[in-house]
Design a protein around this motif. Structure first.
Motif, mmCIF file in Angstrom:
data_model
loop_
_atom_site.group_PDB
_atom_site.id
_atom_site.type_symbol
_atom_site.label_atom_id
_atom_site.label_comp_id
_atom_site.label_asym_id
_atom_site.label_seq_id
_atom_site.Cartn_x
_atom_site.Cartn_y
_atom_site.Cartn_z
ATOM 1 N N LEU A 231 4.072 11.499 0.800
ATOM 2 C CA LEU A 231 2.741 11.835 0.306
ATOM 3 C C LEU A 231 1.673 11.094 1.105
ATOM 4 O O LEU A 231 1.785 9.887 1.353
ATOM 5 C CB LEU A 231 2.626 11.472 -1.176
ATOM 6 N N ARG A 232 0.624 11.811 1.465
ATOM 7 C CA ARG A 232 -0.472 11.231 2.234
ATOM 8 C C ARG A 232 -1.201 10.185 1.393
ATOM 9 O O ARG A 232 -1.539 10.416 0.224
ATOM 10 C CB ARG A 232 -1.448 12.337 2.664
ATOM 11 N N LEU A 233 -1.449 9.028 1.973
ATOM 12 C CA LEU A 233 -2.182 7.981 1.278
ATOM 13 C C LEU A 233 -3.647 8.373 1.136
ATOM 14 O O LEU A 233 -4.201 9.082 1.990
ATOM 15 C CB LEU A 233 -2.069 6.653 2.039
ATOM 16 N N ASP A 234 -4.289 7.887 0.078
ATOM 17 C CA ASP A 234 -5.674 8.264 -0.193
ATOM 18 C C ASP A 234 -6.612 7.868 0.946
ATOM 19 O O ASP A 234 -7.609 8.553 1.197
ATOM 20 C CB ASP A 234 -6.150 7.611 -1.498
ATOM 21 N N ASP A 235 -6.309 6.759 1.631
ATOM 22 C CA ASP A 235 -7.200 6.320 2.708
ATOM 23 C C ASP A 235 -6.888 6.998 4.042
ATOM 24 O O ASP A 235 -7.540 6.722 5.056
ATOM 25 C CB ASP A 235 -7.160 4.796 2.869
ATOM 26 N N SER A 237 -4.440 6.610 6.044
ATOM 27 C CA SER A 237 -3.847 5.753 7.072
ATOM 28 C C SER A 237 -2.392 6.097 7.376
ATOM 29 O O SER A 237 -1.825 5.602 8.355
ATOM 30 C CB SER A 237 -3.932 4.278 6.640
ATOM 31 N N GLY A 238 -1.787 6.935 6.555
ATOM 32 C CA GLY A 238 -0.385 7.275 6.746
ATOM 33 C C GLY A 238 0.186 7.844 5.472
ATOM 34 O O GLY A 238 -0.534 8.475 4.676
ATOM 35 N N TYR A 239 1.452 7.572 5.228
ATOM 36 C CA TYR A 239 2.170 8.181 4.107
ATOM 37 C C TYR A 239 2.989 7.163 3.340
ATOM 38 O O TYR A 239 3.363 6.112 3.874
ATOM 39 C CB TYR A 239 3.114 9.278 4.627
ATOM 40 N N ARG A 240 3.242 7.494 2.090
ATOM 41 C CA ARG A 240 4.237 6.744 1.330
ATOM 42 C C ARG A 240 5.352 7.717 0.945
ATOM 43 O O ARG A 240 5.092 8.867 0.582
ATOM 44 C CB ARG A 240 3.644 6.079 0.088
#
Length: 295
Positions: A231-235, A237-240
């Motif tokens: 899932l794309r991080l809110d900021d 910057s990448g994914y979790r």
């Protein structure tokens, strides 16, 4: 003509991959914004799907979700271009967090085969690289029509020594054999199957034709199943990566309950980041007998 089309598509993917990460995201978001503002079939499919799946949502709020969804679809396109071109290790640096790694560790320790269940949520290309970095999976995929694109994807998707299984009879049999021997498989479980290969079960409260394949593969704990998405991080910057264990019903003898558990597991993760699901997919094309077509 096919060679020319393939060369053009691969050329655009390479151009996107040359961009810095933030620039690739910005271009993708701009493509998605245009898809939202200009008349096109994808926008209408998203609107139909969201109206059916979120009927109680305020109309203005739902339209904002339409826009957010299309922008995220655009971002996924350009970010996936990076994953299709970059070396795997560069892609893996975009994975900032992994939640639920202990679920994978338990499944691996069982000594049985493991089935990673995913869907068209988040960035499945980065996810493929992550799964390949922690195991040697066989990944079920649908080959694209353009040969040049297929050759590129096969090369990029197998950088870490994993296998790909095309969604043909031979590919599916190869995947089954791998899991039965204690191997790891990755399956996107949300494409609509044929009527004979699926059951209608709830997805966001909507009867949705869903494949029986994964439940049949793990029935009776012949293999362990885990849900996984990037899932794309809110900021931005990448994914979790989010890993969750499957409900016990997925392993049961009741086909309808097992397929419903599969659908519920996917829905649970989609609800974490609903705009990141590919709502432009005609997920509800086949309808129960007597129900009018949506598209």
């Amino acid at each position: 003509m096919e060679k020319l089309k393939g060369a053009l598509v691969v050329g655009f993917l390479r151009l996107f991959a040359l961009l810095p990460w933030r620039a690739a995201q910005a271009v993708g978001a701009a493509i998605g914004w245009l898809m939202w503002r200009l008349p096109n079939r994808s926008r209408e499919v998203v609107r139909i799907n969201l109206a059916k799946c979120f009927p109680h949502m305020d109309a203005a709020e739902r339209e904002r979700l339409v826009g957010a969804s299309l922008r995220d679809i655009g971002r996924t396109l350009t970010e996936s271009s990076c994953a299709w071109i970059w070396p795997a290790q560069k892609s893996l640096r975009m994975i900032r967090r992994v939640d639920g790694v202990e679920v994978w560790e338990r499944a691996k320790a069982s000594g049985k085969g493991v089935v990673f269940i995913s869907s068209h949520l988040g960035n499945w290309e980065l996810l493929l690289q992550y799964v390949s970095s922690i195991s040697q999976p066989i990944i079920l995929y649908r080959p694209p029509k353009l040969r040049a694109v297929d050759e590129l994807l096969v090369r990029q998707r197998t950088q870490l020594g994993n296998q790909l299984a095309p969604s043909t009879k031979e590919g599916i049999l190869n995947l089954i054999k791998t899991v039965r021997k204690g191997g790891v498989a990755g399956i996107a479980a949300d494409p609509e199957p044929s009527l004979s290969s699926g059951l209608f079960v709830p997805f966001f409260g909507v009867p949705t034709l869903t494949s029986k394949f994964v439940p049949s593969l793990v029935q009776g704990h012949k293999a362990e199943a885990v849900f996984i998405h990037a899932l794309r991080l809110d900021d931005g910057s990448g994914y979790r990566v989010v890993i969750e264990e499957a409900d016990e019903a997925l392993y049961g003898d009741d086909p309808e309950a097992a397929v419903a558990a599969l659908s519920a597991g996917i829905e649970k993760q989609v609800r974490i980041a609903p705009s990141q699901y590919m709502w432009s997919m005609k997920r509800f094309k086949k309808r129960p007998a007597g129900e009018q077509k949506w598209y």
